[in-house]
Design an enzyme around this catalytic site. Structure first.
Site, PDB file in Angstrom:
ATOM      1  N   SER A 143      77.917  93.301  -7.272  1.00  0.00           N
ATOM      2  CA  SER A 143      76.811  92.825  -7.994  1.00  0.00           C
ATOM      3  C   SER A 143      75.723  93.374  -7.238  1.00  0.00           C
ATOM      4  O   SER A 143      75.646  93.848  -6.270  1.00  0.00           O
ATOM      5  CB  SER A 143      76.408  91.265  -8.225  1.00  0.00           C
ATOM      6  OG  SER A 143      76.437  90.551  -7.051  1.00  0.00           O
TER       7      SER A 143
ATOM      8  N   ASP B 204      91.161  63.943  -8.448  1.00  0.00           N
ATOM      9  CA  ASP B 204      90.524  63.582  -9.694  1.00  0.00           C
ATOM     10  C   ASP B 204      90.981  64.560 -10.710  1.00  0.00           C
ATOM     11  O   ASP B 204      91.069  63.899 -12.001  1.00  0.00           O
ATOM     12  CB  ASP B 204      88.780  63.988  -9.347  1.00  0.00           C
ATOM     13  CG  ASP B 204      88.902  65.422  -9.104  1.00  0.00           C
ATOM     14  OD1 ASP B 204      89.855  66.050  -9.065  1.00  0.00           O
ATOM     15  OD2 ASP B 204      87.569  65.889  -8.964  1.00  0.00           O
TER      16      ASP B 204
ATOM     17  N   ASP C  37      91.108  66.735   0.262  1.00  0.00           N
ATOM     18  CA  ASP C  37      90.694  68.071   0.110  1.00  0.00           C
ATOM     19  C   ASP C  37      89.816  68.634   1.024  1.00  0.00           C
ATOM     20  O   ASP C  37      88.713  67.924   1.159  1.00  0.00           O
ATOM     21  CB  ASP C  37      90.318  68.081  -1.615  1.00  0.00           C
ATOM     22  CG  ASP C  37      91.349  67.877  -2.548  1.00  0.00           C
ATOM     23  OD1 ASP C  37      92.439  68.476  -2.320  1.00  0.00           O
ATOM     24  OD2 ASP C  37      91.146  67.178  -3.507  1.00  0.00           O
TER      25      ASP C  37
ATOM     26  N   ASP D 121      96.534  66.158 -10.197  1.00  0.00           N
ATOM     27  CA  ASP D 121      96.582  65.159  -8.864  1.00  0.00           C
ATOM     28  C   ASP D 121      97.548  64.134  -9.270  1.00  0.00           C
ATOM     29  O   ASP D 121      97.944  63.248  -8.401  1.00  0.00           O
ATOM     30  CB  ASP D 121      95.127  64.912  -8.380  1.00  0.00           C
ATOM     31  CG  ASP D 121      94.387  65.949  -7.491  1.00  0.00           C
ATOM     32  OD1 ASP D 121      95.288  66.884  -7.134  1.00  0.00           O
ATOM     33  OD2 ASP D 121      93.333  65.852  -7.442  1.00  0.00           O
TER      34      ASP D 121
ATOM     35  N   PHE E  54      77.851  90.444 -11.774  1.00  0.00           N
ATOM     36  CA  PHE E  54      79.155  90.383 -10.926  1.00  0.00           C
ATOM     37  C   PHE E  54      79.996  90.081 -12.103  1.00  0.00           C
ATOM     38  O   PHE E  54      80.024  89.401 -13.214  1.00  0.00           O
ATOM     39  CB  PHE E  54      79.123  89.260 -10.140  1.00  0.00           C
ATOM     40  CG  PHE E  54      80.719  88.923  -9.536  1.00  0.00           C
ATOM     41  CD1 PHE E  54      81.035  89.517  -8.384  1.00  0.00           C
ATOM     42  CD2 PHE E  54      81.460  88.199 -10.122  1.00  0.00           C
ATOM     43  CE1 PHE E  54      82.073  89.477  -7.718  1.00  0.00           C
ATOM     44  CE2 PHE E  54      82.723  87.982  -9.510  1.00  0.00           C
ATOM     45  CZ  PHE E  54      83.092  88.550  -8.499  1.00  0.00           C
ATOM     46  N   THR E  55      81.248  90.988 -12.105  1.00  0.00           N
ATOM     47  CA  THR E  55      82.185  90.747 -12.920  1.00  0.00           C
ATOM     48  C   THR E  55      83.604  90.777 -12.106  1.00  0.00           C
ATOM     49  O   THR E  55      83.747  91.137 -11.146  1.00  0.00           O
ATOM     50  CB  THR E  55      82.392  91.948 -14.009  1.00  0.00           C
ATOM     51  OG1 THR E  55      82.937  93.059 -13.303  1.00  0.00           O
ATOM     52  CG2 THR E  55      81.153  92.379 -14.720  1.00  0.00           C
ATOM     53  N   ALA E  56      84.581  90.075 -12.710  1.00  0.00           N
ATOM     54  CA  ALA E  56      85.746  89.959 -12.247  1.00  0.00           C
ATOM     55  C   ALA E  56      86.705  91.240 -11.638  1.00  0.00           C
ATOM     56  O   ALA E  56      87.169  91.555 -11.034  1.00  0.00           O
ATOM     57  CB  ALA E  56      86.884  89.164 -12.961  1.00  0.00           C
TER      58      ALA E  56
ATOM     59  N   ARG F 164      83.852  93.206  -9.000  1.00  0.00           N
ATOM     60  CA  ARG F 164      83.687  92.328  -8.035  1.00  0.00           C
ATOM     61  C   ARG F 164      82.396  92.742  -7.122  1.00  0.00           C
ATOM     62  O   ARG F 164      82.440  92.755  -5.930  1.00  0.00           O
ATOM     63  CB  ARG F 164      85.141  92.385  -7.039  1.00  0.00           C
ATOM     64  CG  ARG F 164      86.002  91.484  -7.806  1.00  0.00           C
ATOM     65  CD  ARG F 164      87.238  91.282  -6.775  1.00  0.00           C
ATOM     66  NE  ARG F 164      87.925  92.506  -6.498  1.00  0.00           N
ATOM     67  CZ  ARG F 164      88.537  92.545  -5.194  1.00  0.00           C
ATOM     68  NH1 ARG F 164      88.443  91.737  -4.617  1.00  0.00           N
ATOM     69  NH2 ARG F 164      89.260  93.853  -5.006  1.00  0.00           N
TER      70      ARG F 164
ATOM     71  N   ASP G 161      71.282  86.819  -8.222  1.00  0.00           N
ATOM     72  CA  ASP G 161      72.565  86.025  -8.017  1.00  0.00           C
ATOM     73  C   ASP G 161      72.290  84.348  -8.083  1.00  0.00           C
ATOM     74  O   ASP G 161      71.720  84.025  -6.995  1.00  0.00           O
ATOM     75  CB  ASP G 161      73.069  86.481  -6.566  1.00  0.00           C
ATOM     76  CG  ASP G 161      74.511  85.826  -6.574  1.00  0.00           C
ATOM     77  OD1 ASP G 161      74.782  85.050  -7.456  1.00  0.00           O
ATOM     78  OD2 ASP G 161      75.079  86.253  -5.598  1.00  0.00           O
TER      79      ASP G 161
END
Lengths: 689, 565
Positions: free
Chosen positions: A394, A525, A318, A529, A387-389, A392, A355
């Protein structure tokens, strides 16, 4: 109710890693065990040493008979003594290897709970429970585990969240969070809940928990011969039969012109020829290999998996956390025309003061490193724009002005207007290099871009180069898009990558590689997977992972460090190399033994055959005895090598073969010439024969 | 040793290798069914035999078909030999062959051993020679090559069940390989002066006035397949030393070429069939090295001469010429000896019994190493591949992977079967020899005292078990005991080896073919060749060293000390 704290077994294991190979108590215990292992019923599993024991018994009887009849008996008795020592050295080697595991098992066993579990009578009522011995829990039972309780058995968190100290199995004393649902729901019996409570659904029957398996593994009790070991055993048994034929036929052949040699002499010839060296060390090598893995905090469910690790030729890793540091980090500031880099840096720092994400912290760190800008404390009158989705974006509103950072398109849209061409070019360049661009603005005016980059862990490129020399291709798996993935792949130096990877992609890649005749290893993990872990030839599951992942893999890494896959491969290779090297050495030894013994036993019939006594050994008796003594002592001399393993150097197979053939092949031919001669000189000086 | 002698050796070996290279490609094409110029003949044979050449056989079916063919061949040959007295083409009016001898001879020719406890010119009718022995010369050679093809295919593909069709393989090998080569070589032998006639023996009157019978017969073509098929059973009792069987040095050179070219080409063909010619070259390199080393030791030992003769005043310049044809000289005899024993051929053009001890050690040891240097046609290749598996298994571990050869993992099953196969040689050779020296009925066959006598009997069982067929000499072989035990040794040496070997082929064929990487054990190049040579030498040496020490090695030192028995 058992309220003992978690046991420092893991720490002890870690400490042992760097410790001495052999310690006094282990050796003392092993010396005793070496005798109990003489039981022929147990020894029959090892054909070479079993034959040696049978021959030793025979010669002992003959020596006693000679003594009783008043015949010369000293030579027969010395041969018998050294044959017995040969057997004892072999059993001792195995006992030492087991002893090292047993010390670890003892500390683990103390962690195995004789706990009273709180068995829930109704799944919806935590208050209603009755005590039940952990050993009587069944799969599917629900138990309540509260702060200070040991988790009674392996299971999955059905409800609640708790911090758990897993030092008993991992050696890591910092508590980890376990909660229901998601990838952190598996708990291990014997670990300690430090705070809060959880309801655990039991998933392991008594006696087959993770801890039980671990104890069995390190102790060698559950040890079964691995496929390669079985094959080697057959080869050694075959060689033993061949030499039995060669020696037995001498009774007839030698009678053509003179007397056949005595039984004691033929016994000596037989035992020196059969591969006692590797036969005596074979099981010790296997136990020690498993032990190395355990000391490395990796548990394999079978020796088969360890051998498969040596064969791996594709490694799926990964990206995040394995190849790169977990998070993106600031790596550059790119101003628009008319703005200095320092201006961008200062605005970026202020916009990131509140942040707390790793990315935000990395901006502060990078600005300090590059421009010496110390981030001020967050002013009390600052207004934090989180920050918000959706937005986007901040930042902070300060009396001195407003500072914003965010996704380039989002910030530009909020500012209105076009970005200058230079800005567009910079953003493009960052994306192409595999980074993530952020835009920075002050008082509604665009200042420039921040480059966030995946930072490849130091030393990864060198490790991948080493893997390539071993013939192993590394493949990076990432959710990133192709462009980003390609850039990081190039920087890290992997051979291939899977971009925008889904669990199905991983599985498909593994199947494809296997269809091409390659063996694949991967670490994972998450529950998603699990299919890929099960499909891979070597699946290394993380201890922090889900129960499903841990069940699907054939190894578990207690440190949850996926880069350890590389070392696992090396340990697998080292195990096989050690076996091969000592087998080659053992067989090559026979050449010199012939030159010692053959002239000695035939010199009565043909004195002229003394010409073959190239070592100039003193007498026929001393020659035979020296060969037998050398044959016994070489087992003890090689015990440390068997336990430590032959040093593995990550070079190509051809170079490795040349090197090992030189050391163990040619060395194996030469060493006994020197060794037997030295022993002959010593026993002649001592007047033993 | 002389420069001209070495030039002869180099010339013949060069001609063999030069021919083996193109022949290998051709053999690979035959193995993969790409040679079809006699397709109508092929189809006719299949139609008559009810054979479906496309039907694949797994290892068991293939082995059973082979055993059935060989058993039929044995019975037919036994019957023919017993009945030859009442059958045609018997101008000398020979009686039927006695039962023990017929048993021994039939096994001998079916197993490609061609041990001869008789003299052809005084025991075999022309019909027996042509329809019995020569037919088996073709069949036993084709059997060996077919089995080698099956093993090659097992390594070439992945996940295979079928190894080919035994009947079709045998038909194609005879039709496309053995018959055309035998035709050409046979004609060459006729041109070099070998008889090829059905006329009765000639009565001649010598200069002294005595009457002499000069045996004739259909010699040339039988000698062609005798060498091409590494059979070795001579038309005449003294084999290639006979003026009609070895008329000139040139004919001797062509014989050497004939019994080496197919085994060498098969090693290279293996590389072509598995798709990696370097693999074949590595095997060829090992084979060639042993042939050269063996030739060198024989040549050096014989050229040095017998110390007792030299002490008695014999001119040492010629070396030990006892038992050798002056027409051939030391060099060609040395090369013939090393190649015929290394190749499981068993033809001889000199008397091993008269060699110096070391000169006699070489042919014995080459047989004991397992008849794979280069071995008999087919049997040499499959014997070599079994040893390759063992070498790869032991040393391959040292690169840190479970051993594999050509992408096939070598695991417990293969090792078990390979050990079963290699056990045959020491068990049968040493077992029978040890019994023979203590059993008066057997020991009475040994004519010499001292270590030389032991070498004679050891050689006989080695030659039989290794399916070589050459005789050391000095042994009364035509006794019921010797005929029976040597016959059993021949059968065990052939079939007790083949069955586990074919089981290996079945197991290998079924395995997936893994891809190679730089971490894979490299099985080409000088390093691997050196390793393989070392394993062959050490494994073979360890098995037979005690026996050899009591035989030729003891004789060498005893002779040097001036002692005789």
């Amino acid at each position: 109710m058992d309220m003992r704290p978690a046991f420092p077994a893991g720490e002890a294991r870690r400490a042992a890693r760097g410790g001495a190979l052999l310690s006094g108590p282990i050796l003392r215990r092993a010396a005793l065990d070496a005798f109990t292992k003489l039981d022929p019923r147990r020894l029959v599993r090892n054909p070479v040493i079993f034959v040696t024991e049978v021959v030793a018994i025979l010669v002992t009887i003959l020596a006693i008979r000679a003594l009783a009849l008043g015949q010369p008996w000293a030579f027969q008795a010395s041969i018998a003594l050294w044959l017995w020592l040969t057997v004892l050295f072999a059993t001792f080697a195995e006992a030492v290897a087991e002893g090292r595991g047993r010390a670890q098992a003892d500390s683990l066993r103390r962690a195995r709970t004789e706990t009273q579990a709180k068995l829930l009578l109704r799944s919806d009522d935590r208050a209603l429970w009755q005590p039940r011995a952990a050993t009587e829990l069944r799969v599917g039972d629900l138990v309540l585990v509260e702060a200070g309780d040991l988790i009674p058995s392996d299971g999955e968190v059905a409800e609640g969240i708790a911090s758990v100290n897993e030092a008993a199995v991992t050696g890591e004393s910092a508590p980890v969070i376990r909660e229901s649902g998601g990838d952190r729901s598996a708990v291990t019996g014997g670990t300690l809940v430090v705070s809060d409570w959880i309801v655990v659904r039991i998933t392991a029957a008594p006696g087959s928990t993770f801890l039980d398996r671990m104890i069995g593994l390190v102790e060698g009790a559950a040890r079964q011969k691995t496929p390669n070991e079985i094959a080697l055993d057959i080869l050694l048994a075959g060689m033993t039969i061949i030499f039995l034929i060669a020696v037995a036929s001498l009774v007839g052949l030698a009678s053509w012109n003179g007397q056949p040699p005595s039984v004691a002499v033929l016994a000596a010839l037989l035992v020196t020829l059969i591969p006692t060296t590797i036969g005596g060390l074979l099981s010790a090598i296997g136990i020690a290999g498993m032990d190395r893995l355990v000391r490395f905090n990796v548990l394999a469910t079978s020796g088969r998996a360890v051998e498969a690790a040596g064969d791996v030729d594709v490694l799926l890793l990964d990206k995040t956390g394995t190849i790169t540091l977990g998070n993106r980090q600031a790596a550059g500031f790119m101003p628009v025309p008319g703005v200095t880099e320092r201006d961008v840096a200062e605005a970026a720092v202020l916009s990131s003061l509140a942040d707390e994400t790793p990315e935000g912290r990395s901006i502060l760190a990078f600005a300090r490193e590059r421009f010496g800008i110390d981030a001020p404390a967050l002013p009390e009158d600052a207004r934090v724009i989180p920050f918000t989705a959706q937005t986007r974006i901040s930042g902070l509103d300060l009396p001195s002005g407003s500072y914003r950072k965010g996704a380039v398109d989002a910030l530009l849209r909020s500012l209105g207007g076009e970005a200058p061409a230079e800005m567009r070019a910079a953003v493009d360049r960052i994306a192409r290099a595999g980074g993530t661009p952020l835009a920075v603005a002050r008082n509604g005016q665009l200042l420039g871009a921040i480059e966030l980059k995946d930072i490849v862990k130091t030393g990864m490129r060198a490790r991948f180069d080493a893997l390539r020399r071993m013939g192993i291709r590394t493949v990076m798996v990432t959710g990133d898009n192709r462009l980003t993935a390609a850039a990081i792949a190039a920087e890290a130096g992997v051979d291939d990558f899977i971009a925008e990877a889904t669990p199905e992609d991983k599985l498909a890649y593994i199947r494809k590689a296997q269809a091409e005749g390659r063996l694949v290893a991967m670490a994972g993990d998450g529950t998603n997977d699990a299919p890929a872990l099960a499909q891979a030839d070597v699946g290394l599951a993380m201890q922090t992972g889900t129960q499903a992942a841990r069940e699907a893999g054939n190894m578990v890494d207690l440190d949850s460090d996926p880069t350890k896959l590389i070392e696992v491969v090396e340990i697998g290779k080292q195990l096989l190399i050690t076996r091969g090297a000592l087998t080659t050495f053992s067989i090559a030894n026979d050449v010199a033994k012939y030159f010692a013994i053959l002239p000695a036993i035939f010199v009565a019939s043909y004195p002229e055959l003394g010409a073959l006594n190239v070592m100039g050994l003193a007498t026929p008796e001393s020659a035979i005895l020296s060969a037998v003594i050398f044959n016994a002592l070489i087992i003890v001399a090689l015990v440390p090598l068997a336990l430590r393993g032959v040093r593995y150097v990550p070079v190509g197979a051809a170079a490795l073969l040349r090197r090992n053939l030189l050391i163990y092949g040619l060395g194996g031919i030469a060493a006994p010439f020197v060794g037997i001669k030295i022993i002959d000189v010593i026993i002649s000086l001592l007047g033993l024969v | 040793m002389t420069l001209i002698g070495w030039a002869q050796i180099a010339l013949v070996l060069g001609a063999i290798v030069a021919a083996a290279i193109p022949l290998a490609r051709y053999i690979a094409a035959v193995a993969t069914g790409h040679v079809t110029f006699l397709a109508p003949v092929e189809r006719a044979i299949y139609a008559v035999g009810g054979i479906d050449p496309a039907r694949g056989m797994d290892w068991k079916a293939y082995t059973l078909a082979m055993l059935a063919t060989n058993l039929t061949g044995f019975l037919a040959l036994y019957a023919l030999l017993r009945l030859q007295g009442v059958l045609p083409l018997n101008p000398q009016g020979f009686d039927g062959v006695p039962p023990w001898l017929a048993f021994n001879t039939a096994i001998s020719f079916v197993t490609n051993t061609n041990w001869q406890a008789y003299s052809g010119e005084s025991a075999m009718s022309y019909l027996s020679q042509m329809a019995g022995l020569s037919v088996q010369n073709f069949l036993s050679a084709a059997t060996g090559i077919a089995l080698a093809f099956a093993l090659c295919r097992a390594f070439a593909g992945g996940g295979l069940k079928a190894l080919g069709n035994f009947w079709a393989d045998v038909v194609r090998i005879i039709l496309y390989l053995l018959l055309p080569l035998a035709l050409v070589v046979g004609l060459a032998f006729v041109a070099m002066g070998m008889p090829q006639t059905l006329a009765p023996y000639v009565e001649a009157t010598t200069l002294e006035g005595a009457t002499q019978t000069i045996p004739l017969g259909p010699v040339a073509f039988q000698i062609a397949i005798k060498h091409l098929g590494t059979n070795g059973g001579g038309f005449f009792g003294v084999n290639s030393a006979h003026p009609f069987e070895g008329p000139s040095a040139l004919a001797t050179a062509l014989q050497i070429w004939s019994h080496q070219v197919i085994p060498f080409a098969l090693a290279l063909a293996f590389g072509h069939i598995v798709g990696d010619p370097r693999q074949g070259r590595a095997l060829l390199g090992v084979m060639l090295a042993f042939v050269v080393a063996g030739t060198w030791i024989v040549y050096a030992a014989e050229a040095a001469g017998n110390p007792l003769h030299i002490a008695a005043g014999v001119d040492p310049v010629l070396g030990n010429m006892e038992g050798k044809e002056v027409r051939f000289g030391q060099a060609l005899v040395a090369l013939f000896t090393a190649t015929t024993t290394g190749a499981s051929n068993g033809a001889v053009n000199a008397m091993f019994d008269s060699f110096t001890p070391l000169g006699g050690l070489v042919p014995l040891f080459l047989i004991q190493l397992g008849e794979l240097l280069p071995g008999g046609v087919g049997s040499g290749l499959y014997g070599m591949l079994v040893l390759v598996l063992l070498a790869v298994f032991v040393a391959g571990l040292m690169v840190g992977r479970t051993p594999e050869y050509l992408g096939k993992k070598v695991q417990a099953r293969e090792i078990k079967l390979a050990m079963l196969a290699v056990l045959v040689l020491p068990a049968v050779i040493l077992g029978f020899t040890a019994v023979a020296v203590v059993l008066p009925m057997a020991a009475s066959s040994i004519q010499e005292q001292g270590p030389h006598g032991l070498t004679e009997i050891l050689y006989a069982y080695a030659s039989a078990t290794g399916n070589n067929g050459s005789a050391f000499g000095g042994l009364t072989a035509d006794t019921p005991w010797m005929n029976t035990t040597l016959g059993i040794a021949m059968a065990l040496g052939r079939y007790a080896y083949i069955v586990p070997m074919m089981a290996i082929a079945g197991s290998i064929a079924a395995k997936p073919k893994l891809a190679a990487s730089s971490g894979t054990f490299p099985t080409h190049g000088p390093l691997f060749a050196g390793l393989l040579a070392g394993v062959i030498l050490i494994l073979g040496g360890l098995q037979f060293m005690p026996a050899l020490a009591l035989g030729p090695v003891a004789e060498h030192f005893v002779l040097a000390a001036g002692k005789t028995f």
